[in-house]
Scaffold this motif. Structure first.
Motif, PDB file in Angstrom:
ATOM      1  N   LYS A  64      21.405  -0.452  29.271  1.00  0.00           N
ATOM      2  CA  LYS A  64      22.982  -0.022  29.447  1.00  0.00           C
ATOM      3  C   LYS A  64      23.706  -1.059  28.760  1.00  0.00           C
ATOM      4  O   LYS A  64      23.373  -2.310  28.903  1.00  0.00           O
ATOM      5  N   GLY A  65      24.345  -0.657  27.580  1.00  0.00           N
ATOM      6  CA  GLY A  65      24.841  -1.546  26.739  1.00  0.00           C
ATOM      7  C   GLY A  65      26.056  -2.218  27.448  1.00  0.00           C
ATOM      8  O   GLY A  65      26.729  -1.859  28.485  1.00  0.00           O
ATOM      9  N   ALA A  74      25.811  -4.786  29.694  1.00  0.00           N
ATOM     10  CA  ALA A  74      25.800  -5.195  30.995  1.00  0.00           C
ATOM     11  C   ALA A  74      25.661  -6.877  31.102  1.00  0.00           C
ATOM     12  O   ALA A  74      25.769  -7.214  32.201  1.00  0.00           O
ATOM     13  N   GLY A  75      25.502  -7.412  30.197  1.00  0.00           N
ATOM     14  CA  GLY A  75      25.448  -8.749  30.118  1.00  0.00           C
ATOM     15  C   GLY A  75      24.116  -9.443  29.856  1.00  0.00           C
ATOM     16  O   GLY A  75      23.802 -10.918  30.312  1.00  0.00           O
ATOM     17  N   LYS A  76      23.308  -8.805  29.001  1.00  0.00           N
ATOM     18  CA  LYS A  76      21.971  -9.468  28.672  1.00  0.00           C
ATOM     19  C   LYS A  76      22.213 -10.679  27.578  1.00  0.00           C
ATOM     20  O   LYS A  76      21.399 -11.667  27.938  1.00  0.00           O
ATOM     21  N   THR A  90      24.725 -12.778  27.609  1.00  0.00           N
ATOM     22  CA  THR A  90      25.554 -13.884  28.173  1.00  0.00           C
ATOM     23  C   THR A  90      24.189 -14.250  29.356  1.00  0.00           C
ATOM     24  O   THR A  90      24.381 -15.715  29.538  1.00  0.00           O
ATOM     25  N   ASP A 147      17.969  -8.592  18.948  1.00  0.00           N
ATOM     26  CA  ASP A 147      19.014  -7.667  18.801  1.00  0.00           C
ATOM     27  C   ASP A 147      19.509  -7.970  17.306  1.00  0.00           C
ATOM     28  O   ASP A 147      20.375  -8.951  16.994  1.00  0.00           O
ATOM     29  N   GLN A 181      23.387  -7.166  16.486  1.00  0.00           N
ATOM     30  CA  GLN A 181      24.609  -7.712  16.897  1.00  0.00           C
ATOM     31  C   GLN A 181      24.318  -9.228  16.679  1.00  0.00           C
ATOM     32  O   GLN A 181      25.343 -10.196  16.595  1.00  0.00           O
ATOM     33  N   ALA A 198      20.331  -3.014  23.363  1.00  0.00           N
ATOM     34  CA  ALA A 198      20.571  -1.932  24.404  1.00  0.00           C
ATOM     35  C   ALA A 198      19.732  -0.634  23.844  1.00  0.00           C
ATOM     36  O   ALA A 198      19.546   0.082  24.781  1.00  0.00           O
ATOM     37  N   ARG A 207      28.802  -9.893  36.429  1.00  0.00           N
ATOM     38  CA  ARG A 207      30.275  -9.447  36.730  1.00  0.00           C
ATOM     39  C   ARG A 207      30.791  -8.910  38.062  1.00  0.00           C
ATOM     40  O   ARG A 207      31.590  -8.130  38.105  1.00  0.00           O
ATOM     41  N   LEU A 225      26.116 -13.626  38.394  1.00  0.00           N
ATOM     42  CA  LEU A 225      27.396 -14.219  37.803  1.00  0.00           C
ATOM     43  C   LEU A 225      28.508 -13.313  38.339  1.00  0.00           C
ATOM     44  O   LEU A 225      28.308 -12.103  38.145  1.00  0.00           O
ATOM     45  N   HIS A 226      29.700 -13.919  38.763  1.00  0.00           N
ATOM     46  CA  HIS A 226      30.845 -13.355  38.999  1.00  0.00           C
ATOM     47  C   HIS A 226      31.433 -13.090  37.731  1.00  0.00           C
ATOM     48  O   HIS A 226      31.193 -13.540  36.624  1.00  0.00           O
ATOM     49  N   ASP A 227      32.475 -12.300  37.474  1.00  0.00           N
ATOM     50  CA  ASP A 227      33.204 -12.231  36.246  1.00  0.00           C
ATOM     51  C   ASP A 227      34.128 -13.285  36.265  1.00  0.00           C
ATOM     52  O   ASP A 227      35.156 -13.334  36.925  1.00  0.00           O
ATOM     53  N   ARG A 228      33.764 -14.157  35.153  1.00  0.00           N
ATOM     54  CA  ARG A 228      34.664 -15.156  35.004  1.00  0.00           C
ATOM     55  C   ARG A 228      35.048 -15.592  33.629  1.00  0.00           C
ATOM     56  O   ARG A 228      34.042 -15.609  32.673  1.00  0.00           O
ATOM     57  N   PHE A 262      32.541 -17.742  31.510  1.00  0.00           N
ATOM     58  CA  PHE A 262      31.398 -17.335  31.011  1.00  0.00           C
ATOM     59  C   PHE A 262      31.396 -16.596  29.730  1.00  0.00           C
ATOM     60  O   PHE A 262      30.293 -16.339  29.091  1.00  0.00           O
ATOM     61  N   ARG A 263      32.623 -16.463  29.012  1.00  0.00           N
ATOM     62  CA  ARG A 263      32.815 -15.914  27.673  1.00  0.00           C
ATOM     63  C   ARG A 263      33.807 -16.731  26.905  1.00  0.00           C
ATOM     64  O   ARG A 263      33.341 -16.511  25.758  1.00  0.00           O
TER      65      ARG A 263
HETATM   66  N1  LIG Z   1      29.581 -12.917  34.080  1.00  0.00           N
HETATM   67  C1  LIG Z   1      30.406 -12.406  33.126  1.00  0.00           C
HETATM   68  N2  LIG Z   1      31.946 -12.993  33.368  1.00  0.00           N
HETATM   69  C2  LIG Z   1      32.758 -12.805  32.328  1.00  0.00           C
HETATM   70  N3  LIG Z   1      32.439 -11.771  31.041  1.00  0.00           N
HETATM   71  C3  LIG Z   1      31.257 -11.290  30.980  1.00  0.00           C
HETATM   72  C4  LIG Z   1      30.076 -11.627  32.141  1.00  0.00           C
HETATM   73  N4  LIG Z   1      29.164 -11.148  31.633  1.00  0.00           N
HETATM   74  C5  LIG Z   1      29.583 -10.651  30.327  1.00  0.00           C
HETATM   75  N5  LIG Z   1      30.630 -10.629  30.131  1.00  0.00           N
HETATM   76  C6  LIG Z   1      31.358 -10.167  28.966  1.00  0.00           C
HETATM   77  O1  LIG Z   1      30.842  -8.896  28.811  1.00  0.00           O
HETATM   78  C7  LIG Z   1      30.675  -8.223  27.567  1.00  0.00           C
HETATM   79  C8  LIG Z   1      29.337  -7.719  27.280  1.00  0.00           C
HETATM   80  O2  LIG Z   1      28.317  -8.844  27.806  1.00  0.00           O
HETATM   81  P1  LIG Z   1      27.288  -9.150  26.914  1.00  0.00           P
HETATM   82  O3  LIG Z   1      27.397  -9.047  25.238  1.00  0.00           O
HETATM   83  O4  LIG Z   1      26.333 -10.279  27.353  1.00  0.00           O
HETATM   84  O5  LIG Z   1      26.283  -7.830  27.001  1.00  0.00           O
HETATM   85  P2  LIG Z   1      25.137  -7.382  26.533  1.00  0.00           P
HETATM   86  O6  LIG Z   1      24.280  -6.611  27.490  1.00  0.00           O
HETATM   87  O7  LIG Z   1      24.132  -8.311  25.731  1.00  0.00           O
HETATM   88  O8  LIG Z   1      25.524  -6.156  25.456  1.00  0.00           O
HETATM   89  P3  LIG Z   1      24.747  -5.469  24.157  1.00  0.00           P
HETATM   90  O9  LIG Z   1      24.071  -4.276  25.149  1.00  0.00           O
HETATM   91  O10 LIG Z   1      25.860  -4.829  23.471  1.00  0.00           O
HETATM   92  O11 LIG Z   1      23.883  -6.260  23.512  1.00  0.00           O
HETATM   93  C9  LIG Z   1      31.016  -9.574  26.716  1.00  0.00           C
HETATM   94  O12 LIG Z   1      32.392  -9.612  26.116  1.00  0.00           O
HETATM   95  C10 LIG Z   1      30.858 -10.621  27.438  1.00  0.00           C
HETATM   96  O13 LIG Z   1      31.586 -11.829  27.278  1.00  0.00           O
END
Ligand SMILES: Nc1ncnc2c1ncn2[C@@H]1O[C@H](COP(=O)(O)OP(=O)(O)OP(=O)(O)O)[C@@H](O)[C@H]1O
Ligand SMILES: [Mg+2]
Length: 308
Positions: A22-23, A25-27, A29, A51, A54, A122, A195, A226-229, A232-233
């Motif tokens: 799932k693109g 999702a926060g991998k 982060t 990756d 990106q 992803a 989030r 993690l909560h959405d904060r 974290f970004r």
């Molecule tokens: N816990 C969190 N709180 C706030 N923002 C978050 C959090 N986790 C992720 N984000 C934001 O959500 C977006 C996607 O996060 P991230 O790039 O880490 O995901 P990913 O799974 O690596 O994406 P991709 O599949 O594109 O590689 C980014 O803008 C990131 O800053």
């Protein structure tokens, strides 16, 4: 699932793969925060960014390196490797090239480092599958949304169409099968909620319920992440995290940073990684970890053929 009684031949590096098809999702982060937390705990950490498009993890550590060259005190950095993608018209040659590069990256760190954190893209790819089969701990960030659950198990209003194992869970099961054949290793699959909203909603509760039902069937654990904060970004451009002293960047320790630190600490605790125990060598801690995880999954039972 039958585990052979023979202990696997463990390398010193505990491989943490952060993956989910799932693109967004926060991998990346989660990879960033895990790597920094492990560095801060004094571990020798290597990172690999798979990756190739990106390169979020690579960009983060470039920013961190650049910030550290101006900072008044040292900032921890891992050994970092950004993988290249082979893009000729010959698919087999590409795979052979990518395999060689990846094997080289792993060889360089597997006996010298305590942890290797691998961020994955992803999209499904040869390299991404290869990395999954090397994972000791597989961390999959999951947002409180049925869209995120659907990559593991089909979500549908009609019961008859619900519950089929979906593409990403299939990929993990294949990785587990391969891993067992290669070195009798076990992959601890941990679903990390990401989030999370501060105010619990009915939807979040429904998603949590549905994920907990899937846990024993697909054999994963669930931990709160993690909560959405904003914190974290917002620190990405300077390569810092809530775990770093951010006063120099013009911010003081506030409630959000304190809460974010607590969440990262409890995430690390929930992952139950081989820790640093006085009097116990890292390799011994890895063996104890393996026995603990193998026992956990054996007791969880695996009557289901899909469990591999
Ligand atoms: N816990 C969190 N709180 C706030 N923002 C978050 C959090 N986790 C992720 N984000 C934001 O959500 C977006 C996607 O996060 P991230 O790039 O880490 O995901 P990913 O799974 O690596 O994406 P991709 O599949 O594109 O590689 C980014 O803008 C990131 O800053
Ligand atoms: Mg990413």
């Amino acid at each position: 699932m039958d585990f052979d009684d023979d202990a696997p031949d463990l390398r010193s590096a505990h491989v943490i793969v952060v993956g989910n098809e799932k693109g967004g999702a926060g991998k990346s982060t989660i990879s960033i925060h895990l790597a920094v937390a492990l560095l801060k705990a004094g571990h020798k950490v290597a990172c690999i960014d798979l990756d190739t498009r990106q390169q979020t993890l690579t960009r983060f550590f470039e920013n961190r390196r650049s910030w550290s060259s101006h900072a008044s005190r040292p900032i921890e950095l891992p050994r970092h490797c950004a993988m290249e993608r082979a893009e000729t018209n010959d698919v087999r040659a590409n795979e052979a090239r990518e395999f060689a590069l990846f094997a080289e990256a792993i060889d360089a760190v597997e006996h010298e480092y305590e942890f290797v954190v691998i961020d994955t893209p992803a999209h499904d790819s040869y390299l991404m599958r290869l990395a999954h089969s090397l994972a000791d701990t597989l961390v999959s960030p999951l947002n409180d949304s049925f869209i995120d659950v659907d990559v593991f198990s089909r979500v549908h209003h009609d019961r008859a169409q619900r519950g089929a194992v979906a593409h990403y869970a299939d990929l993990v099961m294949e990785a587990r099968r391969k891993r067992r054949m290669v070195d009798n290793g076990v992959i601890d699959w941990v679903m990390v909620r990401n989030r999370m909203a501060t105010i619990a909603s009915n939807n979040a509760r429904q998603v949590a319920l549905s994920v907990s039902r899937l846990a024993s069937e697909l054999r994963f654990r669930v931990v709160d992440g993690l909560h959405d904060r904003v914190i974290f970004r917002e620190l990405f451009p300077i390569g810092l995290t809530a775990l770093d002293p951010i006063e120099e960047a013009g911010a003081g320790l506030n409630n959000s940073q304190t809460a974010a630190r607590r969440e990262i600490e409890s995430l690390i605790e929930g992952l139950d990684l081989p820790g640093r125990v006085p009097g116990i060598e890292h390799l011994q801690a890895r063996r104890l970890w393996h026995d603990r995880v193998a026992t956990y999954y054996r007791e969880l039972g695996a009557a289901d053929w899909r469990a591999g």
